[in-house]
Design an enzyme around this catalytic site. Sequence first.
Site, mmCIF file in Angstrom:
data_model
loop_
_atom_site.group_PDB
_atom_site.id
_atom_site.type_symbol
_atom_site.label_atom_id
_atom_site.label_comp_id
_atom_site.label_asym_id
_atom_site.label_seq_id
_atom_site.Cartn_x
_atom_site.Cartn_y
_atom_site.Cartn_z
ATOM 1 N N CYS A 251 0.712 -0.992 0.026
ATOM 2 C CA CYS A 251 0.243 -0.146 0.108
ATOM 3 C C CYS A 251 1.074 0.840 0.339
ATOM 4 C CB CYS A 251 -1.110 -0.321 1.005
ATOM 5 S SG CYS A 251 -1.460 -1.896 1.244
ATOM 6 N N ALA A 252 1.652 1.192 -0.957
ATOM 7 C CA ALA A 252 2.476 2.036 -0.742
ATOM 8 C C ALA A 252 2.565 3.354 -1.272
ATOM 9 C CB ALA A 252 4.050 1.699 -1.711
ATOM 10 N N ALA A 253 1.607 3.199 -2.247
ATOM 11 C CA ALA A 253 1.533 5.167 -2.973
ATOM 12 C C ALA A 253 1.360 6.036 -1.875
ATOM 13 C CB ALA A 253 0.144 5.293 -3.930
ATOM 14 N N PRO A 254 1.816 7.476 -1.575
ATOM 15 C CA PRO A 254 2.737 8.471 -3.165
ATOM 16 C C PRO A 254 3.585 8.423 -2.828
ATOM 17 C CG PRO A 254 1.884 9.839 -0.893
ATOM 18 C CD PRO A 254 1.155 8.588 -0.446
ATOM 19 N N GLY A 255 4.363 7.179 -2.112
ATOM 20 C CA GLY A 255 5.579 6.659 -2.548
ATOM 21 C C GLY A 255 6.256 6.798 -1.026
ATOM 22 N N GLY A 256 6.463 8.072 0.222
ATOM 23 C CA GLY A 256 6.879 8.391 0.617
ATOM 24 C C GLY A 256 7.892 7.703 1.540
ATOM 25 N N ASP A 275 0.732 -0.682 -4.754
ATOM 26 C CA ASP A 275 -0.315 -0.555 -4.635
ATOM 27 C C ASP A 275 -1.566 -0.727 -5.264
ATOM 28 O OD1 ASP A 275 -0.450 2.153 -2.759
ATOM 29 O OD2 ASP A 275 -2.620 2.860 -4.758
ATOM 30 N N ASP A 320 1.530 -0.847 6.047
ATOM 31 C CA ASP A 320 1.181 1.046 5.919
ATOM 32 C C ASP A 320 -0.895 0.077 5.424
ATOM 33 O OD1 ASP A 320 0.109 3.541 6.580
ATOM 34 O OD2 ASP A 320 1.195 4.547 5.922
ATOM 35 N N CYS A 373 -3.175 5.545 9.644
ATOM 36 C CA CYS A 373 -2.765 7.072 10.627
ATOM 37 C C CYS A 373 -4.145 7.399 11.139
ATOM 38 C CB CYS A 373 -2.833 7.745 9.267
ATOM 39 S SG CYS A 373 -3.562 8.380 7.660
#
Length: 433
Positions: A251-256, A275, A320, A373
């Site tokens: 679930c990587a986007a936006p990649g931070g 993602d 995440d 989050c």
Amino acid sequence: MGDRQHPMRAIAAGVMLSVENGQSLSQCLPPALNRLPANERPVLQALCYGTCRWFYRLDGELNNRLKKPLRKPDRIIHHLMLVALFQLRFSQQANYAVLNETVEACRALDKPHLTGLVNGVLRAAEREGAQEPADDAARFSHPVWMVEKLRHNWPENWHHILDANNAQAPMTLRVNALRFARDEYLGLLAEAGIEAKATRFAPHGIQLATPVPVDRLPWFADGAVSVQDEAAQLCTTLMDLAPGQRVLDACAAPGGKTCAILESCGELAEVVAIDESADRLPRVQENLDRLDLNATLKQADAAATDQWWDGEAFDRILLDVPCSASGVIRRHPDIKLLRRESDITPLAAIQLGLLDAMWAILKPGGRLVYATCSVFPQENHRIIQRFCKQQTDAILVEPEAQWGRDMGAGRQLLPDPDSHDGFFYAVLEKPEP
């Protein structure tokens, strides 16, 4: 090119109507911004974000001032008046300009028959001042269900969370450790006249005293720093990264976080970033390119491992998960309008399903970091407790951390007006056979 057929307030009202109908600001605001000249776009963004932030207080006042609700075809005028009320209550705009230009925007929206109503309601609001909020939902400008859930989950902290959600979030940077030491970059900021300080918990974090455009940041285009909240940066402190590891960012986007992983350890064997969204995955590549980093990107549902996994287990997994985003409302105030209490149970099912799927592809001796989050326990430590009951070989590791609070199954950060967002982390290890 600017769109002169619709004044800025009319465009803002259209954005608010789209949010009410289920679109996020990230979806409906960019095309609206493109209708205005570049110098007017920050004002439109401030109008939309501010009206979302104070929507429940403003909406309560407006409904009290209307003798009856507007008809559905005229709903955009309701939002036009909300935008004007936001300016009357929370901006430095001259009141006469707000009133006159809102009436003109009503005409521009082809609703001339409502100009008298708009003028009368707003003049009364200006004359009489803000009304006393009728309840906590209006006072703290959050939906009723969210106020009650926070009150139940955090009886000693709920009002602080709500206040923090209404505060402007600070601008926080993550220094690219492959390029600069934090103290070195703080010196560059000082030379550029940008006041900043080191974050308390994230080892590569810097918090600016005042937000600035990224093009003012020294060496930003060349990958010196990224914009990322301090809480989000903490993921790398929990992953125990080492050279030669194969790492998955699900679930990587936006990649931070993908980029933070690569910056934290320059000799990883491979980082795979997945993602589900085809629209968001290019953002990951853009961030990688700016920072001169490399990862293997895959568009897939992380839980459907049969569709993307190559059979080689991962040493480290960052999970995440999709969540209510209740910890980042100060950055995304439209969450107040978009999220429903009924979303939490389906999200919890997705979170538990992702944990099960990721556990199956974690190498024995490997480590999984679960992150949200969110500030709702149903998505956080209770998910970890449920997972550990099902997966009896999972070892729950208590991080040696000075941040957050120990929930017995992970650590919870609550949003801090002067620092980090709301976030949750838990660390799980799979034993060697």
